[in-house]
Write a protein that holds these residues in place. Structure first.
Motif, PDB file in Angstrom:
ATOM      1  N   GLY A  25       0.794  -1.219   0.000  1.00 25.21           N
ATOM      2  CA  GLY A  25       0.000   0.000   0.000  1.00 25.21           C
ATOM      3  C   GLY A  25       0.826   1.269   0.000  1.00 25.21           C
ATOM      4  N   ILE A  26       1.849   1.337   0.851  1.00 28.35           N
ATOM      5  CA  ILE A  26       2.680   2.538   0.922  1.00 28.35           C
ATOM      6  C   ILE A  26       3.547   2.671  -0.328  1.00 28.35           C
ATOM      7  N   GLY A  27       4.182   1.580  -0.749  1.00 27.61           N
ATOM      8  CA  GLY A  27       5.029   1.625  -1.936  1.00 27.61           C
ATOM      9  C   GLY A  27       4.248   2.007  -3.180  1.00 27.61           C
ATOM     10  N   HIS A  28       3.063   1.431  -3.355  1.00 23.94           N
ATOM     11  CA  HIS A  28       2.249   1.721  -4.535  1.00 23.94           C
ATOM     12  C   HIS A  28       1.832   3.193  -4.551  1.00 23.94           C
ATOM     13  N   SER A  29       1.485   3.731  -3.381  1.00 21.10           N
ATOM     14  CA  SER A  29       1.114   5.138  -3.305  1.00 21.10           C
ATOM     15  C   SER A  29       2.300   6.040  -3.624  1.00 21.10           C
ATOM     16  N   ALA A  30       3.489   5.672  -3.156  1.00 15.08           N
ATOM     17  CA  ALA A  30       4.682   6.464  -3.459  1.00 15.08           C
ATOM     18  C   ALA A  30       4.961   6.482  -4.954  1.00 15.08           C
ATOM     19  N   VAL A  31       4.832   5.326  -5.602  1.00 15.65           N
ATOM     20  CA  VAL A  31       5.015   5.264  -7.056  1.00 15.65           C
ATOM     21  C   VAL A  31       4.072   6.248  -7.748  1.00 15.65           C
ATOM     22  N   PRO A 181       6.251   5.588   9.829  1.00 15.48           N
ATOM     23  CA  PRO A 181       4.787   5.568   9.872  1.00 15.48           C
ATOM     24  C   PRO A 181       4.290   4.963  11.182  1.00 15.48           C
ATOM     25  N   GLY A 182       3.102   5.377  11.565  1.00 16.31           N
ATOM     26  CA  GLY A 182       2.403   4.719  12.657  1.00 16.31           C
ATOM     27  C   GLY A 182       1.511   3.636  12.098  1.00 16.31           C
ATOM     28  N   VAL A 183       0.277   3.584  12.524  1.00 13.58           N
ATOM     29  CA  VAL A 183      -0.650   2.577  12.016  1.00 13.58           C
ATOM     30  C   VAL A 183      -1.297   3.113  10.730  1.00 13.58           C
ATOM     31  N   ILE A 184      -0.931   2.507   9.621  1.00  9.19           N
ATOM     32  CA  ILE A 184      -1.384   2.939   8.301  1.00  9.19           C
ATOM     33  C   ILE A 184      -2.304   1.863   7.726  1.00  9.19           C
ATOM     34  N   ASP A 185      -3.426   2.270   7.191  1.00  8.37           N
ATOM     35  CA  ASP A 185      -4.444   1.334   6.714  1.00  8.37           C
ATOM     36  C   ASP A 185      -4.057   0.790   5.336  1.00  8.37           C
ATOM     37  N   THR A 186      -3.216  -0.225   5.345  1.00  4.11           N
ATOM     38  CA  THR A 186      -2.772  -0.896   4.116  1.00  4.11           C
ATOM     39  C   THR A 186      -3.309  -2.321   4.099  1.00  4.11           C
ATOM     40  N   PRO A 187      -3.250  -2.994   2.952  1.00  4.24           N
ATOM     41  CA  PRO A 187      -3.682  -4.394   2.904  1.00  4.24           C
ATOM     42  C   PRO A 187      -2.931  -5.294   3.889  1.00  4.24           C
ATOM     43  N   MET A 188      -1.708  -4.931   4.254  1.00 12.83           N
ATOM     44  CA  MET A 188      -0.924  -5.740   5.191  1.00 12.83           C
ATOM     45  C   MET A 188      -1.601  -5.841   6.552  1.00 12.83           C
ATOM     46  N   TRP A 189      -2.459  -4.855   6.877  1.00 14.65           N
ATOM     47  CA  TRP A 189      -3.078  -4.868   8.198  1.00 14.65           C
ATOM     48  C   TRP A 189      -4.018  -6.050   8.394  1.00 14.65           C
ATOM     49  N   ASP A 225      -0.654   9.507   3.075  1.00 15.39           N
ATOM     50  CA  ASP A 225      -0.028  10.358   4.090  1.00 15.39           C
ATOM     51  C   ASP A 225       1.482  10.150   4.107  1.00 15.39           C
ATOM     52  N   VAL A 226       1.900   8.900   3.954  1.00 14.07           N
ATOM     53  CA  VAL A 226       3.325   8.578   3.915  1.00 14.07           C
ATOM     54  C   VAL A 226       3.932   9.004   2.585  1.00 14.07           C
TER      55      VAL A 226
END
Length: 255
Positions: A25-31, A181-189, A225-226
């Motif tokens: 989730g974070i990597g895809h958003s950064a891309v 990051p703190g608690v980020i709502d990604t698929p990993m959660w 956010d990240v």
């Protein structure tokens, strides 16, 4: 008379950005954020395919051949920006987290992380690039947690390597910073929540709800956010910033 502002751009046109762990989730958003701001984006993950605006290659960074192939690729693409994001999560107290888990988490979160950082730094220095390296840490790197011993230690290592690399690379005009990051709502959660359900005897979904409610801002963060913090660190907006770790955690960790 109105003063002139020396406003640095967030535009990334002309920059080559490399994102590891791009399928999450974070990597895809950064891309997506880097590409939207004009960068040429290269991305990697262990997944066979990637749906996003990037030149994608698949590498298994827990495999020696995968690390070697990835670092060779980095030398070819000559990144101006590295978003060093690939990592895995697992749980277990010091009575339960065995050396197999240690080897797996440290193998990706520290060993492969360092190999990618080093290869990118060597490329930037060799090519005279005033680059930016952005490492993904975690709020877990700032404090121990009873059930997350190995993961916390890996993210503490990321913060330490960020500081050391920043000091070593400053003479070469390469900046190195981290995001926690703190608690980020990604698929990993989904997987994280299931692990907490197992170890703490909670219902599925309970831990995710609880951690979101416990954040001072009252909710989990979003991958964007990240990614926005990564854009700041990649751009000239942060040109006088190095060796720092930015918390994107809704106020969870006071620094």
């Amino acid at each position: 008379m109105q003063s002139q502002l020396n406003a640095a751009p967030t535009d990334l046109t002309g920059k080559v950005c490399l994102v590891t762990g791009a399928a999450g989730g974070i990597g895809h958003s950064a891309v997506s954020h880097f590409a939207a701001l004009g960068a040429t984006v290269y991305a990697t993950d262990i997944a066979d395919a990637f749906d996003g605006p990037a030149n994608y290659r698949s590498f298994n960074l827990l495999d020696e051949a995968g690390i070697s192939a990835c670092t060779d690729w980095i030398a070819e693409i000559k990144p101006d920006v590295l978003f060093n994001n690939a990592a895995i999560f697992d749980m277990g107290s010091v009575l339960e987290a065995d050396l197999a888990q240690f080897d797996r988490l440290f193998g990706l979160n520290v060993r492969a992380f360092y190999a990618v950082l080093q290869a990118s730094a060597k490329s930037m220095v060799a090519n005279g690039q005033a680059g930016s390296i952005i490492n993904l840490a975690s709020q877990a790197g700032h404090r121990g947690e009873a059930l997350v011993a190995h993961y916390c230690a890996t993210k503490a290592a990321v913060i330490s390597y960020t500081q050391s690399a920043a000091l070593a690379l400053a003479p070469h005009k390469v900046r190195v910073n981290a995001i926690s990051p703190g608690v980020i709502d990604t698929p990993m959660w989904k997987d994280v929540d299931a692990l907490f359900a197992k170890f703490e005897g909670k219902e599925i979904g309970q831990k995710k709800r609880e951690v979101g409610e416990a954040v001072p801002l009252g909710h989990m963060g979003d991958p964007s956010d990240v990614a926005r913090a990564a854009v700041f660190l990649a751009s000239d907006q942060s040109s006088y910033m190095t060796a720092q770790t930015i918390g994107i955690d809704g106020g969870n960790v006071l620094r």
